[in-house]
Enzyme design. Structure first.
Site, mmCIF file in Angstrom:
data_model
loop_
_atom_site.group_PDB
_atom_site.id
_atom_site.type_symbol
_atom_site.label_atom_id
_atom_site.label_comp_id
_atom_site.label_asym_id
_atom_site.label_seq_id
_atom_site.Cartn_x
_atom_site.Cartn_y
_atom_site.Cartn_z
ATOM 1 N N GLU A 272 25.118 -49.583 -45.421
ATOM 2 C CA GLU A 272 25.744 -48.298 -45.753
ATOM 3 C C GLU A 272 25.473 -48.021 -47.211
ATOM 4 O O GLU A 272 25.865 -48.790 -48.086
ATOM 5 C CB GLU A 272 27.261 -48.366 -45.532
ATOM 6 C CG GLU A 272 27.659 -48.072 -44.114
ATOM 7 C CD GLU A 272 29.184 -47.986 -43.963
ATOM 8 O OE1 GLU A 272 29.638 -47.873 -42.826
ATOM 9 O OE2 GLU A 272 29.894 -48.040 -44.980
ATOM 10 N N ASP B 293 38.608 -43.635 -52.275
ATOM 11 C CA ASP B 293 38.228 -44.952 -52.778
ATOM 12 C C ASP B 293 39.188 -45.505 -53.806
ATOM 13 O O ASP B 293 39.716 -44.782 -54.640
ATOM 14 C CB ASP B 293 36.825 -44.878 -53.399
ATOM 15 C CG ASP B 293 35.749 -44.729 -52.332
ATOM 16 O OD1 ASP B 293 35.677 -45.619 -51.469
ATOM 17 O OD2 ASP B 293 35.016 -43.728 -52.353
ATOM 18 N N TYR C 115 33.873 -45.893 -36.988
ATOM 19 C CA TYR C 115 34.336 -46.708 -38.110
ATOM 20 C C TYR C 115 35.858 -46.669 -38.091
ATOM 21 O O TYR C 115 36.461 -45.647 -38.354
ATOM 22 C CB TYR C 115 33.789 -46.112 -39.404
ATOM 23 C CG TYR C 115 34.041 -46.893 -40.674
ATOM 24 C CD1 TYR C 115 35.281 -47.450 -40.979
ATOM 25 C CD2 TYR C 115 33.016 -47.057 -41.611
ATOM 26 C CE1 TYR C 115 35.494 -48.148 -42.148
ATOM 27 C CE2 TYR C 115 33.224 -47.745 -42.798
ATOM 28 C CZ TYR C 115 34.467 -48.294 -43.057
ATOM 29 O OH TYR C 115 34.674 -48.969 -44.224
#
Lengths: 402, 266
Positions: free
Chosen positions: B49, B60, B174
């Site tokens: 990725e 994040d 995911y």
């Protein structure tokens, strides 16, 4: 003028034309869906409405006056300038209308914790106050640059029992505080309600904040009709994220009234150090919605600049972008220096110290009034009071206070 | 796209789970980034990725925020990410998934992004802040189906929504193993295992689990149920710590080998 029957804006996906939407990570989607459902449920509930209205009256101090600024108007020698006195609300700015509404909603949803981002600190103070009122634990995210330049508001937030969480990433201003609040919320959505302070962010925030703020325009319309027997010719409000402007404009949107949003030109558009997102930005995605933003050629967000922390933001509410494209609202910009000048002028002519944010709107009105006839009415949203800005103003203007 | 199908098929035969490695493109600089990826590939990662850096990485934690900032300082833009992808393609045939936020992609142009991503050798795309409600505007401009659209499922995603997500996803899903941002410490395996079972009852797409996985023990626990394990912040932390260490590549390589071991014979 276009036919703006926008009663149904946004659509069910949170779209104002191509703008708005919900551009967020999957973890937040369920929280936004839950919020939208709760909001739709309580928005129309008579109990919620009456509790909100009672708080607006007895806690916030509404209705706020509409004041004819006679001396200022005389000095401008043109249109009459009226001021919607949001600076007289509890905590000193329009932000409290929205925070009381959202925290009331949070309580109904069974949330126990409140978070918010703040730039100038006004939204932080207003959130902390409403959280205290409802006995909720409250944390305010604030960029360290803003913590320095808005020290009195930081102290107020703490006195009101809330925690201030300093944010040092990026430009350490409002956009970064919002990034950090989003991150925190992602971790804590179970019991935490995120009170966004502007008509920005993912759906349903832009619509919800507008609906809590439109009380400004609803009152102003009634007041100006009562005082002058006619509608104003032009409405003027400053635009950072755009909540006080949308709050004033929205109830007039289908009327034959000009509207001008005033962005921060900072040190001058040509220097690149500005926050004129609508005037000089391009379409992009920031903080969960599509709107005009300030970005570079690679789609990285640019830092905004304004002497006023509340306008120092590289994004803007999606509904503003929509009305800009329709040419329903015009957007102009005012430099730091012009805003400082207006700050002084209003203080001296009317005995009212305006917030630096609101001073941008005033500066435009002062420029515009002489070009108009004496019969014309300019209605300015005086969105907040300027006590919090005294430090900056003294530093910038060599004012002798000895 | 076909590379993704093949790798999961191959791994199934070998009774292994996919080790998916995330690194930010161009961190700490282009040439070192390429070398780090090279050593990861040699050490046995199954899927790469490649993060497209963005100035406002709201999903994040601090580790990847810093990685993103380092890459941006090197002037990494989408064009540079495609160039890096091309260079990676020269030495490996594993699937490459581009991973980013929507704004840079939107500005680059969705149609052009699709064409250039394919020609660079990418196999899939994951856009963190583009849920199914918003992604038509992107995929409607894709002229073809050569780029898999990897989608996120969160612990907070209800059942009927999982269906909606799975129906519009391709390649693999995911599963975000915790409510939080990347790199948050620890993982509650039982929560993601329960969610995995629900997803499996809805779709046959492979499911990779990520967020908060940092030790071989975590990997092996997740490998006992999921089809793949995503490691991002743990690698970025190693890069951050050893930024001036000439041994960086071999340290990353050892770390990769440890993780890969834990994906075998779950």
């Amino acid at each position: 003028m276009q036919n703006n029957k926008n009663k149904k804006m946004p659509d069910q996906n949170g779209r104002f034309g191509i703008y708005g939407g919900r551009y967020v990570g999957e973890t937040l989607m369920s929280a936004l869906i839950e919020l939208k459902q709760a909001y739709n449920k309580f928005l129309h509930s008579p109990d919620f409405k009456s509790e909100f209205n009672l708080l607006m009256k007895n806690y916030v101090g509404r209705p706020t006056p509409l004041f004819y600024a006679k001396r200022l108007s005389a000095q401008c020698n043109g249109a009459k300038i009226y001021l919607k006195r949001e600076d007289l609300t509890h905590t000193g700015a329009h932000k409290i209308n929205n925070t009381v509404g959202q925290i009331l909603l949070a309580k109904q949803m069974g949330k126990s914790k409140i978070i918010a981002e703040t730039g100038a600190g006004q939204h932080g103070v207003a959130t902390a106050a409403a959280a205290a009122l409802f006995n909720m634990e409250c944390s305010i995210f604030m960029g360290i640059k803003d913590i320095k330049r808005q020290a009195p508001n930081v102290a107020r937030i703490k006195l009101l029992g809330a925690k201030v969480i300093p944010v040092d990433s990026g430009s350490a201003t409002l956009k970064d505080a919002m990034n950090e609040a989003i991150r925190y919320w992602t971790e804590a959505i179970e019991d935490t309600f995120y009170v966004i302070g502007s008509v920005a962010g993912p759906h349903p925030y832009p619509a919800m904040v507008r609906d809590f703020q439109k009380i400004i325009g609803t009152e102003a319309k009634e007041q100006i009709l009562k005082q002058t027997k006619k509608l104003p010719d032009i409405l003027v409000a400053c635009v950072g994220g755009g909540s006080n402007a949308m709050g004033l404009f929205f109830p007039f949107i289908n009327d034959s009234v000009e509207m001008t949003g005033v962005e921060a030109a900072g040190k001058g558009i040509e220097t690149g150090k500005h926050a004129a997102t609508l005037g000089h930005g391009t379409i992009g995605i920031l903080h969960g919605s599509k709107s005009y933003i300030l970005q570079d050629n690679n789609g990285q967000i640019k830092e905004a600049h304004s002497i006023s922390a509340g306008l120092d933001y590289p994004g803007v509410g999606p509904e503003h972008s929509y009305f800009k494209d329709l040419n329903r609202i015009q957007y102009v910009s005012i430099k730091d220096k012009e805003a400082l000048n207006a700050f002084k002028i209003l203080s001296e002519t009317e005995g009212i110290i305006p917030a630096l944010e609101s001073s941008h709107a005033l500066a435009y009105a002062i420029k515009e009034a002489p070009k108009r006839s004496k019969e014309d009415i300019i209605l300015v949203n005086l969105s907040g009071r300027g006590d919090k800005d005294l430090g900056i103003v003294l530093e910038q203007t060599n004012l002798d206070i000895s | 796209m076909n590379r993704i199908k093949e790798i999961f098929k191959k791994l199934k035969e070998k009774k292994e789970k996919a080790l998916v490695a995330f690194v930010t493109a161009g961190d700490p600089n282009i040439s070192q980034s390429l070398n780090i990826i090279k050593s990861m590939c040699k050490a046995g990662i199954d899927i790469l990725e490649l993060g497209i850096p963005f100035s406002e990485p709201t999903a994040d934690g601090p580790v990847i925020q810093k990685a993103s900032a380092r890459a941006l300082k090197q002037g990494i833009n989408i064009k540079a990410v495609f160039k890096l992808t091309k260079n990676i393609r020269e030495f490996t045939n594993i699937p490459i998934i581009l991973f980013g936020y929507y704004n840079p992609i939107h500005l680059y142009g969705n149609k052009k992004f699709y064409i250039d991503a394919i020609s660079a050798g990418a196999d899939g795309l994951l856009v963190v802040d583009l849920p199914p409600e918003e992604s038509d505007e992107m995929t409607n401009e894709w002229e073809g189906d050569k780029l898999a659209l990897i989608r996120l499922i969160a612990l907070t995603t209800p059942r009927d929504r999982i269906k909606k997500i799975a129906n519009s996803a391709s390649g693999f899903l995911y599963l975000v193993s915790k409510t939080g941002v990347t790199g948050s410490a620890g993982i509650d395996t039982s929560l993601s295992s329960d969610k995995f079972k629900i997803i499996r009852s809805i779709t046959d797409l492979p499911v990779c689990v990520g967020f908060g996985i940092s030790t071989p023990e975590h990997v092996s626990a997740v490998a006992s149920f999921a089809d793949g394990i995503v490691i991002g912040s743990a690698f970025e932390k190693t890069i951050e710590k050893n930024i001036n260490n000439s041994e960086l590549e071999s340290i990353i390589s050892k770390q990769t080998v440890e993780y890969k071991k834990a994906t075998k014979n779950p």
